[in-house]
Motif scaffolding. Sequence first.
Motif, PDB file in Angstrom:
ATOM      1  N   ARG A 167      -4.445 -18.503 -27.688  1.00  0.00           N
ATOM      2  CA  ARG A 167      -4.198 -17.525 -28.765  1.00  0.00           C
ATOM      3  C   ARG A 167      -2.816 -16.903 -28.595  1.00  0.00           C
ATOM      4  O   ARG A 167      -2.037 -16.821 -29.554  1.00  0.00           O
ATOM      5  CB  ARG A 167      -5.286 -16.442 -28.770  1.00  0.00           C
ATOM      6  CG  ARG A 167      -4.976 -15.265 -29.700  1.00  0.00           C
ATOM      7  CD  ARG A 167      -6.189 -14.402 -29.997  1.00  0.00           C
ATOM      8  NE  ARG A 167      -7.079 -15.032 -30.964  1.00  0.00           N
ATOM      9  CZ  ARG A 167      -7.074 -14.774 -32.275  1.00  0.00           C
ATOM     10  NH1 ARG A 167      -6.239 -13.896 -32.790  1.00  0.00           N
ATOM     11  NH2 ARG A 167      -7.908 -15.393 -33.075  1.00  0.00           N
ATOM     12  N   ALA A 210     -13.839 -10.386 -31.225  1.00  0.00           N
ATOM     13  CA  ALA A 210     -12.732 -10.497 -32.172  1.00  0.00           C
ATOM     14  C   ALA A 210     -12.897  -9.389 -33.200  1.00  0.00           C
ATOM     15  O   ALA A 210     -14.017  -8.986 -33.519  1.00  0.00           O
ATOM     16  CB  ALA A 210     -12.759 -11.860 -32.852  1.00  0.00           C
ATOM     17  N   THR A 211     -11.803  -8.879 -33.742  1.00  0.00           N
ATOM     18  CA  THR A 211     -11.929  -7.917 -34.830  1.00  0.00           C
ATOM     19  C   THR A 211     -12.431  -8.678 -36.060  1.00  0.00           C
ATOM     20  O   THR A 211     -12.275  -9.916 -36.145  1.00  0.00           O
ATOM     21  CB  THR A 211     -10.575  -7.279 -35.181  1.00  0.00           C
ATOM     22  OG1 THR A 211      -9.706  -8.313 -35.677  1.00  0.00           O
ATOM     23  CG2 THR A 211      -9.941  -6.602 -33.966  1.00  0.00           C
ATOM     24  N   THR A 217      -4.069 -21.028 -31.836  1.00  0.00           N
ATOM     25  CA  THR A 217      -5.476 -20.918 -32.248  1.00  0.00           C
ATOM     26  C   THR A 217      -5.854 -21.968 -33.295  1.00  0.00           C
ATOM     27  O   THR A 217      -6.828 -22.710 -33.117  1.00  0.00           O
ATOM     28  CB  THR A 217      -5.772 -19.504 -32.784  1.00  0.00           C
ATOM     29  OG1 THR A 217      -5.548 -18.568 -31.729  1.00  0.00           O
ATOM     30  CG2 THR A 217      -7.205 -19.379 -33.274  1.00  0.00           C
ATOM     31  N   GLU A 245     -11.099  -8.881 -38.855  1.00  0.00           N
ATOM     32  CA  GLU A 245      -9.949  -9.550 -39.477  1.00  0.00           C
ATOM     33  C   GLU A 245      -9.549 -10.811 -38.703  1.00  0.00           C
ATOM     34  O   GLU A 245      -9.191 -11.828 -39.307  1.00  0.00           O
ATOM     35  CB  GLU A 245      -8.756  -8.590 -39.560  1.00  0.00           C
ATOM     36  CG  GLU A 245      -8.968  -7.416 -40.512  1.00  0.00           C
ATOM     37  CD  GLU A 245      -9.938  -6.349 -39.981  1.00  0.00           C
ATOM     38  OE1 GLU A 245     -10.122  -6.258 -38.741  1.00  0.00           O
ATOM     39  OE2 GLU A 245     -10.516  -5.625 -40.809  1.00  0.00           O
ATOM     40  N   GLN A 246      -9.611 -10.730 -37.374  1.00  0.00           N
ATOM     41  CA  GLN A 246      -9.293 -11.930 -36.573  1.00  0.00           C
ATOM     42  C   GLN A 246     -10.305 -13.033 -36.849  1.00  0.00           C
ATOM     43  O   GLN A 246      -9.947 -14.205 -36.988  1.00  0.00           O
ATOM     44  CB  GLN A 246      -9.308 -11.590 -35.075  1.00  0.00           C
ATOM     45  CG  GLN A 246      -8.078 -10.828 -34.600  1.00  0.00           C
ATOM     46  CD  GLN A 246      -8.212 -10.389 -33.143  1.00  0.00           C
ATOM     47  OE1 GLN A 246      -9.297 -10.022 -32.689  1.00  0.00           O
ATOM     48  NE2 GLN A 246      -7.109 -10.412 -32.416  1.00  0.00           N
TER      49      GLN A 246
END
Length: 234
Positions: free
Chosen positions: A131, A168-169, A136, A171-172
Amino acid sequence: MARVRLVAGNWKMHGSRASIAALLDALVKANPRSCAVCAPFPYLAQVAERLRGSAIAWGAQNVSEHAQGAYTGEVSAAMLAEFGCRYVIVGHSERRQLYGETDAQAAAKFAAVRKIGMTPILCVGETLAERDAGKTEAVVARQLDAVDFEKAVLAYEPVWAIGTGRNATPEQAQAVHAFLRKRVPAQTPILYGGSVKPQNAQPIFAMPDVDGGLIGGASLVAKDFLDIVKAATT
Ligand code: PGA
């Protein structure tokens, strides 16, 4: 047609006859739709028996890529199918990292599961180093493209989020799910996995391309798992 929602529990190498009996009792009592549990091999018959007639599906965590033969310690897709197994996790990062499973092996296992009419849950995901290096998309594309992907569930599981308490958020997750979405058939459910808990599930599942979750640690606690299933389906 809306895509199917699914929350699958991955129990990993945890449990005993007694703890699994208690967990299954609690799950069957609530009997939620859109969920499955993936148990260690020795308990699959116990799981199949207890879940018979319930809304809850079940699966295995691994399978041999071979149909049969002199493969000591391995379990074939046909053996799983004989017990009524519906899902098989393929290419989990723990298999890839700890047992050296390659993209080619994941592809062969995926094909073996499909051939017998079960549904693979193919896991893809990048390490933290990948990442940070901006790789990714290249990594998950490579893992996915190795497989002749059809009629399956895809799970995005960033390796740095598995069992670490660092999810992960939303959004991620959404960014990678949207990338993966373009590469699989339209009806494919894409699950997020990695430190999903009742406290963080809802905003992740609210993302447009997140169709549910693959849940490790929290799937061992009935209330937590049921709360996560609820977050994915309401
Ligand atoms: P975790 O595991 O929820 O414990 O992070 C997820 C998985 O490995 O599928």
